[in-house]
Motif scaffolding. Structure first.
Motif, short mmCIF file in Angstrom:
data_model
loop_
_atom_site.label_atom_id
_atom_site.label_comp_id
_atom_site.label_asym_id
_atom_site.label_seq_id
_atom_site.Cartn_x
_atom_site.Cartn_y
_atom_site.Cartn_z
N HIS A 267 0.76 -1.13 0.19
CA HIS A 267 -0.15 0.04 0.04
C HIS A 267 0.83 1.38 -0.16
O HIS A 267 1.83 1.33 0.84
CB HIS A 267 -0.95 0.04 1.17
N PRO A 268 0.46 2.39 -0.66
CA PRO A 268 1.42 3.61 -0.84
C PRO A 268 1.64 4.18 0.45
O PRO A 268 2.78 4.53 0.73
CB PRO A 268 0.48 4.27 -1.84
N ILE A 269 0.70 4.11 1.28
CA ILE A 269 0.99 4.73 2.78
C ILE A 269 1.93 4.01 3.43
O ILE A 269 2.76 4.57 4.34
CB ILE A 269 -0.42 4.58 3.55
N LEU A 270 1.95 2.71 3.46
CA LEU A 270 3.13 1.95 3.93
C LEU A 270 4.46 2.26 3.15
O LEU A 270 5.43 2.17 4.13
CB LEU A 270 2.68 0.40 3.78
N VAL A 271 4.46 2.19 1.99
CA VAL A 271 5.55 2.53 1.32
C VAL A 271 6.32 3.77 1.70
O VAL A 271 7.51 3.81 1.99
CB VAL A 271 5.34 2.41 -0.19
N ILE A 272 5.23 4.73 1.88
CA ILE A 272 5.94 6.32 2.20
C ILE A 272 6.58 6.04 3.69
O ILE A 272 7.60 6.73 4.13
CB ILE A 272 4.51 7.33 2.42
N PHE A 273 5.64 5.43 4.48
CA PHE A 273 6.55 5.03 6.10
C PHE A 273 7.58 4.54 5.97
O PHE A 273 8.70 5.03 6.54
CB PHE A 273 5.38 4.50 6.74
N LEU A 274 7.88 3.38 5.16
CA LEU A 274 8.85 2.67 5.13
C LEU A 274 10.39 3.37 4.43
O LEU A 274 11.35 3.32 4.69
CB LEU A 274 8.80 1.29 4.32
N SER A 275 9.68 4.15 3.37
CA SER A 275 10.70 4.99 2.82
C SER A 275 11.41 6.04 3.59
O SER A 275 12.76 6.39 3.61
CB SER A 275 10.07 5.78 1.26
N GLY A 276 10.40 6.57 4.48
CA GLY A 276 11.12 7.33 5.68
C GLY A 276 12.10 6.84 6.64
O GLY A 276 13.20 7.37 6.65
N VAL A 277 11.75 5.43 6.90
CA VAL A 277 12.51 4.87 7.78
C VAL A 277 13.79 4.26 7.09
O VAL A 277 15.04 4.47 7.69
CB VAL A 277 11.84 3.27 8.20
N ILE A 278 13.82 4.09 5.97
CA ILE A 278 15.01 3.71 5.05
C ILE A 278 15.76 4.90 4.75
O ILE A 278 17.15 4.89 4.89
CB ILE A 278 14.54 2.99 3.73
N GLY A 279 15.24 6.27 4.60
CA GLY A 279 16.01 7.36 4.41
C GLY A 279 16.73 7.81 5.88
O GLY A 279 17.92 8.27 5.62
N VAL A 280 15.98 7.32 6.82
CA VAL A 280 16.90 7.57 8.18
C VAL A 280 17.96 6.73 8.32
O VAL A 280 19.00 7.10 8.67
CB VAL A 280 15.70 7.36 9.25
N VAL A 281 17.84 5.66 7.87
CA VAL A 281 18.87 4.53 8.02
C VAL A 281 19.85 4.96 6.87
O VAL A 281 21.03 5.01 7.26
CB VAL A 281 18.34 3.12 7.77
N PHE A 282 19.71 5.22 5.67
CA PHE A 282 20.86 5.39 4.83
C PHE A 282 21.34 6.74 4.99
O PHE A 282 22.56 7.01 4.69
CB PHE A 282 20.18 5.49 3.52
N PHE A 283 20.67 7.94 5.46
CA PHE A 283 21.23 9.22 5.51
C PHE A 283 21.70 9.60 6.66
O PHE A 283 22.40 10.61 6.87
CB PHE A 283 20.35 10.22 4.74
N TYR A 284 21.05 8.86 7.81
CA TYR A 284 21.50 9.47 9.20
C TYR A 284 22.35 8.30 10.00
O TYR A 284 23.39 8.79 10.56
CB TYR A 284 19.99 9.66 9.94
N ILE A 285 21.75 7.09 9.67
CA ILE A 285 22.83 6.14 10.61
C ILE A 285 24.16 5.61 9.88
O ILE A 285 25.16 5.64 10.32
CB ILE A 285 21.95 4.93 10.94
N ILE A 286 23.89 5.35 8.52
CA ILE A 286 25.11 4.68 7.78
C ILE A 286 25.83 6.14 7.34
O ILE A 286 25.60 7.09 6.95
CB ILE A 286 24.48 4.03 6.45
#
Length: 194
Positions: free
Chosen positions: A175-194
Motif C-alpha cells: 500500500h502506498p501509505i506503507l511505502v511512504i512510511f518505510l521510505s522514511g525509515v529507509i531514509g533515516v537509516v541510509f542518510f543518518y545512521i549509515i
C-alpha cells in the motif's frame, strides 16, 4: 506586506495550476526564486514533507512555505491563497459546466489542457530528481559529464531508495501509505545512521 505577497503569490499559483499539486511544483519553485524566500533545496525538503503528510500536496506545500516565510499567520494566508481560486472556479464550473458540458469548445479546451498537465508533472519529477537523485545540478550540457563520471553526479543512496520503493510498489504491491512510511525509515537509516 509579506502576508499580502504570500496570499497573492499562492492565489496566482492556485489560479493557474491545472492538474493538481504536482503540476504546481514548478510554479511554486519559480515564485519562491523570484521572491528569494527559500532555496531549491529547502523547497524540495518541504515537498518531501508535503508528500508524506495527509492532504493535498498543493495545500501542504503552501502551508509549509507560508510557515517558513511568515510563521503561523503566513501559513494560514498562503493556504487560503492557494485554495481560494479552486473554490471560486468550482462554484463557477458547477453552475455552467453541467449546462454546457456537451459543447465542443469546452471539450476541445479540456483536450488541450491535458497534455500541459502531463508536461507540468514531468517537469516536477525532473526538478525533484535534480535535488534528490543528483549530487550536482545536471543540465543538458552536463549530461555527458554525468554519464562519464556517474559517481561525481549521482546520489546512489537515493537511487537505491528509488529502486526499493519501485519494488515495494510494483513487485510486492504494498500500500502506498506503507511505502511512504518505510521510505522514511529507509531514509533515516541510509542518510543518518549509515
Amino acid at each position: 506586506m509579506i502576508y499580502i505577497k504570500l496570499f497573492l503569490t499562492f492565489f496566482k499559483i492556485g489560479l493557474f495550476s491545472f492538474g493538481g499539486g504536482y503540476a504546481m511544483i514548478p510554479l511554486i519553485e519559480k515564485e519562491l526564486e523570484s521572491h528569494n524566500w527559500m532555496t531549491s533545496s529547502q523547497f524540495y525538503n518541504i515537498i518531501a514533507v508535503s508528500e508524506t503528510t495527509p492532504g493535498p500536496i498543493s495545500v501542504n506545500s503552501a502551508t509549509f512555505v507560508g510557515y517558513e516565510v511568515g510563521g503561523i499567520f503566513g501559513s494560514i494566508v498562503a493556504t487560503m491563497g492557494v485554495a481560494t481560486p479552486s473554490l471560486i472556479l468550482i462554484l463557477i464550473i458547477c453552475k455552467y459546466l453541467l449546462k454546457y458540458q456537451d459543447n465542443g469548445i469546452f471539450k476541445n479546451a479540456f483536450s488541450g489542457i491535458r497534455p500541459v498537465v502531463a508536461g507540468l508533472i514531468i517537469a516536477a519529477a525532473f526538478f525533484v530528481a535534480q535535488t534528490s537523485v543528483f549530487k550536482k545540478s545536471v543540465t543538458v550540457s552536463t549530461i555527458h559529464d554525468a554519464a562519464i563520471h556517474p559517481f561525481k553526479y549521482l546520489n546512489f543512496k537515493s537511487i537505491l531508495i528509488l529502486v526499493i520503493v519501485t519494488l515495494m510498489l510494483e513487485k510486492f504491491k504494498l500500500h502506498p501509505i506503507l511505502v511512504i512510511f518505510l521510505s522514511g525509515v529507509i531514509g533515516v537509516v541510509f542518510f543518518y545512521i549509515i
